[in-house]
Design a protein around this motif. Structure first.
Motif, mmCIF file in Angstrom:
data_model
loop_
_atom_site.group_PDB
_atom_site.id
_atom_site.type_symbol
_atom_site.label_atom_id
_atom_site.label_comp_id
_atom_site.label_asym_id
_atom_site.label_seq_id
_atom_site.Cartn_x
_atom_site.Cartn_y
_atom_site.Cartn_z
ATOM 1 N N THR A 165 0.854 -1.191 0.000
ATOM 2 C CA THR A 165 0.000 0.000 0.000
ATOM 3 C C THR A 165 0.886 1.235 0.000
ATOM 4 O O THR A 165 2.023 1.192 0.469
ATOM 5 C CB THR A 165 -0.911 0.049 1.240
ATOM 6 N N ILE A 166 0.375 2.318 -0.549
ATOM 7 C CA ILE A 166 1.138 3.573 -0.611
ATOM 8 C C ILE A 166 0.257 4.721 -0.139
ATOM 9 O O ILE A 166 -0.977 4.625 -0.168
ATOM 10 C CB ILE A 166 1.650 3.857 -2.036
ATOM 11 N N PRO A 167 0.851 5.825 0.301
ATOM 12 C CA PRO A 167 0.056 6.966 0.789
ATOM 13 C C PRO A 167 -0.818 7.604 -0.285
ATOM 14 O O PRO A 167 -1.876 8.160 0.028
ATOM 15 C CB PRO A 167 1.120 7.946 1.298
ATOM 16 N N PHE A 168 -0.397 7.552 -1.550
ATOM 17 C CA PHE A 168 -1.150 8.217 -2.621
ATOM 18 C C PHE A 168 -2.444 7.445 -2.894
ATOM 19 O O PHE A 168 -2.412 6.287 -3.325
ATOM 20 C CB PHE A 168 -0.295 8.291 -3.884
ATOM 21 N N LYS A 169 -3.590 8.072 -2.668
ATOM 22 C CA LYS A 169 -4.885 7.392 -2.780
ATOM 23 C C LYS A 169 -5.748 7.924 -3.923
ATOM 24 O O LYS A 169 -6.913 7.558 -4.045
ATOM 25 C CB LYS A 169 -5.676 7.559 -1.467
ATOM 26 N N GLU A 170 -5.180 8.766 -4.760
ATOM 27 C CA GLU A 170 -5.984 9.467 -5.778
ATOM 28 C C GLU A 170 -6.059 8.664 -7.072
ATOM 29 O O GLU A 170 -5.320 8.898 -8.020
ATOM 30 C CB GLU A 170 -5.394 10.856 -6.068
ATOM 31 N N GLY A 171 -6.957 7.692 -7.149
ATOM 32 C CA GLY A 171 -7.162 6.952 -8.388
ATOM 33 C C GLY A 171 -6.095 5.903 -8.645
ATOM 34 O O GLY A 171 -5.519 5.325 -7.726
ATOM 35 N N THR A 172 -5.827 5.686 -9.927
ATOM 36 C CA THR A 172 -4.943 4.601 -10.361
ATOM 37 C C THR A 172 -3.642 5.151 -10.920
ATOM 38 O O THR A 172 -3.651 6.139 -11.673
ATOM 39 C CB THR A 172 -5.630 3.744 -11.438
ATOM 40 N N ILE A 173 -2.524 4.503 -10.554
ATOM 41 C CA ILE A 173 -1.231 4.830 -11.141
ATOM 42 C C ILE A 173 -0.518 3.534 -11.531
ATOM 43 O O ILE A 173 -0.796 2.464 -10.976
ATOM 44 C CB ILE A 173 -0.321 5.637 -10.190
ATOM 45 N N GLU A 174 0.388 3.649 -12.498
ATOM 46 C CA GLU A 174 1.294 2.553 -12.860
ATOM 47 C C GLU A 174 2.729 3.003 -12.610
ATOM 48 O O GLU A 174 3.117 4.105 -13.013
ATOM 49 C CB GLU A 174 1.137 2.162 -14.332
ATOM 50 N N VAL A 175 3.480 2.157 -11.930
ATOM 51 C CA VAL A 175 4.868 2.463 -11.585
ATOM 52 C C VAL A 175 5.764 1.385 -12.171
ATOM 53 O O VAL A 175 5.480 0.196 -12.029
ATOM 54 C CB VAL A 175 5.049 2.521 -10.052
ATOM 55 N N GLN A 176 6.826 1.829 -12.834
ATOM 56 C CA GLN A 176 7.751 0.865 -13.447
ATOM 57 C C GLN A 176 9.067 0.781 -12.664
ATOM 58 O O GLN A 176 9.529 1.770 -12.091
ATOM 59 C CB GLN A 176 8.069 1.256 -14.896
ATOM 60 N N GLY A 177 9.621 -0.422 -12.653
ATOM 61 C CA GLY A 177 10.903 -0.664 -12.004
ATOM 62 C C GLY A 177 11.533 -1.925 -12.533
ATOM 63 O O GLY A 177 11.125 -2.461 -13.571
ATOM 64 N N GLU A 178 12.550 -2.398 -11.818
ATOM 65 C CA GLU A 178 13.291 -3.588 -12.243
ATOM 66 C C GLU A 178 13.411 -4.559 -11.082
ATOM 67 O O GLU A 178 13.858 -4.184 -9.990
ATOM 68 C CB GLU A 178 14.691 -3.187 -12.717
ATOM 69 N N GLY A 179 12.974 -5.796 -11.289
ATOM 70 C CA GLY A 179 13.164 -6.848 -10.295
ATOM 71 C C GLY A 179 14.554 -7.438 -10.442
ATOM 72 O O GLY A 179 14.976 -7.790 -11.548
ATOM 73 N N ILE A 180 15.295 -7.527 -9.334
ATOM 74 C CA ILE A 180 16.687 -7.986 -9.395
ATOM 75 C C ILE A 180 16.971 -8.977 -8.273
ATOM 76 O O ILE A 180 16.230 -9.067 -7.291
ATOM 77 C CB ILE A 180 17.686 -6.811 -9.278
#
Length: 671
Positions: A165-180
């Motif tokens: 869970t994250i503090p930002f609650k305003e709708g939907t977001i997509e976050v990109q990263g790298e699994g390592i």
């Protein structure tokens, strides 16, 4: 061969490699080899003006695995254009400057700012796209083909650096990263004897695309995040704002990120990253350069495949494939028999590689290399050390057998297998063991006999029958001056250096003896605690295990070593011939009220503002006891770059860790 036929062959070959790399997580060639073929195809397409329908230059990503539900990304996950050298990178920047200039000339009332840049690491793992709705993680997927990926929510939830869970609650977001997978975690996994993993990239990708989330959890993966690809109720003016948003929402952002107004500074930063690459605890294969201003990004836009506002700068490959040609077996000073692989010469990280380490027979078995002579293997080189064979390209037993020796290759004595290693127990009459022990005895960290080398040790063995360190102290001028390449000056210099070595302190002498399973830190602990050689030689295992840095195995090694009549006789001879082996007369004056007073401290990883030796000296002067291994007795671990298994163990035991070198310097200065 006509260009069309060449293109057809290249497309077929590259698509096969893509399938094995992206879909099966079983790469057949290295990135370097793939890039060479890809560049050939690109050049032919430019030359002919033709592009085949299934050319890999026309698509991004690979096919979906069966068993995972497809997930359509809310916005496309773009690939990045590649700059193979500084000239290509400069060309990219020139295009950016021209596009900005063209836009500003047409829009003088709302010009774009002068380009500013951010440089980030290009991780070698598996791209993740996380979807959060009203602050909750509701989906996670692979990159797939950039439009549709594979849903791996259950697997990603096992990564502890991914917030649920994250503090930002305003709708939907997509976050990109790298699994390592961190390299220290990979090393610990492979040391455990569990299913061996060829490299960290394959290990991460294979775990995240495993249908059993328990397998993913067992790999102890991590992830770094670097982009917000979609947001209903959020907008950023620049990259700095986006990174601040990620950090404030508990996403793990890599500390190696830098912002510049000058492109010359960008080039300098890329050189610095290349220098630090080997010290990182995870794989990178380059760096990414992006324009920081979001409005500029929007104006520059995209080609069919790439954003115009970003580029990937590829580093020299540290991993490639080659053919294993043969294996030879070397004998060390402890009698350990170590296999050395001869491989088909190949360029890797700027050098020609012909030899690779195989560690031991257990390593050969674990990596499925028993039947690998003549087969293609993965090799990796980092930090200027001899390259290591990671495993075979295929899992088939399609090569000739590596024959394990039954007798010592140097002296013919029957070998004994202890654990994963083979040993020659002919300690007294095996030349490489004797030469190795004498060379170690005379080395800089031991008795520090100047001008002495392994060639000197071998010559003294062959021509003056030197068989143990004590024999060095009975050498004379008449014997030395007759040797080949030994004149009067060299003979006198060596005798003077041997004479000077008699005054080395107790810790150096103990290290010079080569006690199994002990290093410099352990011998210093022994010298500091007992204060004299006789006390150490007569110590019991119980007395020894009470000391920091000494466990049961090390204690038994020390007791067994000094119980050997051969060792005892050699020490008596050396002392009779003038070797002092004494602790310093005056103990070091140490502080008793500093932050480090009374603490048992372990140093691990690479420090940059001072050496590990300098750090140890300053810590000891402030009342700390510096040891070489982490245990429940450890109070503090100081972790520099590329801190490996010691840092992992410290975290598991809940030991205090200092990872910021600036914080260490501050504590040293203020104590």
């Amino acid at each position: 061969m006509d260009p069309m036929h060449s293109m057809e062959q290249l497309v077929e070959e590259l698509n096969k490699y893509n399938y094995h790399y992206y879909t099966l997580d079983e790469p057949l060639v290295s990135d370097k080899e793939y890039d060479v073929l890809y560049d050939k195809l690109t050049a032919l397409e430019v030359e002919t003006g033709l592009v085949l329908p299934d050319s890999p230059t026309q698509r991004v990503g690979g096919e979906l695995l069966k068993g995972f539900k497809p997930h359509r990304h809310l916005t496309p996950l773009w690939s990045l254009d590649k700059a193979q050298n500084e000239e290509h990178l400069q060309s990219w920047n020139n295009r950016v400057l021209k596009l900005v200039q063209d836009y500003n000339s047409k829009n003088p009332d709302a010009p774009l700012p002068a380009p500013a840049y951010v440089v980030e690491l290009k991780f070698d793992g598996l791209t993740l796209n996380l979807t959060y709705t009203d602050g909750k993680l509701v989906q996670a997927s692979t990159r797939g083909n950039g439009v549709v990926g594979e849903g791996i929510l259950a697997q990603v939830k096992t990564i502890k650096s991914v917030p649920l869970t994250i503090p930002f609650k305003e709708g939907t977001i997509e976050v990109q990263g790298e699994g390592i997978m961190n390299l220290s975690v990979l090393a610990a996994h492979n040391e455990s004897g569990a299913d061996p993993l060829k490299n960290a990239r394959n290990a991460a990708a294979g775990a995240l695309r495993n249908l059993n989330p328990k397998v993913t959890a067992g790999r102890k993966l991590s992830a770094f995040f670097y982009n917000v690809g979609y947001g209903e109720e959020i907008q950023f003016d620049n990259h700095q704002e986006m990174m601040a948003f990620l950090k404030s929402n508990f996403f793990k952002v890599n500390p190696f990120i830098a912002y510049f107004d000058s492109f010359d500074q960008v080039m300098s930063q890329l050189h610095e990253i290349q220098e630090k690459r080997a010290s990182l605890d995870y794989l990178i294969d380059g760096a990414v350069v992006k324009i920081t201003d979001m409005r500029t990004r929007e104006v520059l836009g995209y080609t069919d495949k790439f954003p115009r506002w970003a580029v990937a700068f590829k580093f020299e490959a540290e991993e490639t494939t080659t053919v294993l040609q043969s294996v030879i077996w070397n004998v060390g000073r402890t009698g350990k028999i170590t296999p050395l692989a001869r491989v088909e010469p190949v360029e890797l990280a700027g050098v020609t590689v012909q030899n690779c380490t195989l560690n031991n027979v257990g390593d050969i078995e674990r990596k499925n290399l028993k039947f690998a002579i003549g087969s293609r293997v993965f090799i990796r080189r980092s930090n200027d050390v001899i390259p290591e064979i990671l495993g075979k390209v295929t899992e088939d037993n399609d090569g000739a057998e590596i024959i394990y020796p039954e007798h010592c290759p140097a002296c013919g004595f029957p070998l004994e297998q202890r654990g994963a290693h083979l040993f020659c127990n002919n300690r007294l009459d095996c030349k490489p063991q004797t030469v190795g022990r004498i060379t170690h005895f005379a080395s800089r960290d031991a008795m520090d006999i100047e001008t002495f080398s392994d060639k000197t040790a071998e010559q003294l063995y062959d021509e003056l029958a030197v068989r143990e360190p004590a024999d060095l102290y009975e050498l004379d001028y008449d014997g030395l001056v007759k040797l080949e390449r030994f004149g009067e000056k060299k003979a006198n210099n060596l005798l003077a250096a041997i004479e000077e070595s008699k005054g080395r302190d107790l810790a150096a002498f103990l290290f010079a003896l080569g006690i199994p399973n002990t290093g410099k830190s352990t011998t210093k602990v022994l010298a500091d605690h007992f204060g004299n050689l006789d006390g150490i030689m007569n110590a019991t295992a119980e007395e020894l295990t009470a000391l920091p840095d000494i466990g049961g195995i090390v204690a038994e090694s020390i007791v067994t070593f000094f119980a050997d009549p051969f060792i005892q006789a050699g020490i008596v001879r050396m002392r009779t011939l003038g070797v002092e082996a004494k602790a310093p007369d005056k103990p070091l004056q140490v502080a008793t009220d500093s932050y480090f007073s009374g603490k048992t401290v372990v140093l691990t990883g690479t420090l940059h503002q001072l050496t590990r030796e300098e750090a140890a000296e300053r810590l000891e002067a402030l009342g700390a006891k510096v040891t070489g291994s982490v245990s429940k007795k450890t109070d503090l671990v100081i972790a520099g770059e590329k801190a490996g298994s010691k840092l992992t163990k410290a975290r598991e035991l809940g030991i205090q860790v200092i990872e910021d070198e600036n914080e260490l310097i501050r504590l040293l200065q203020n104590s």
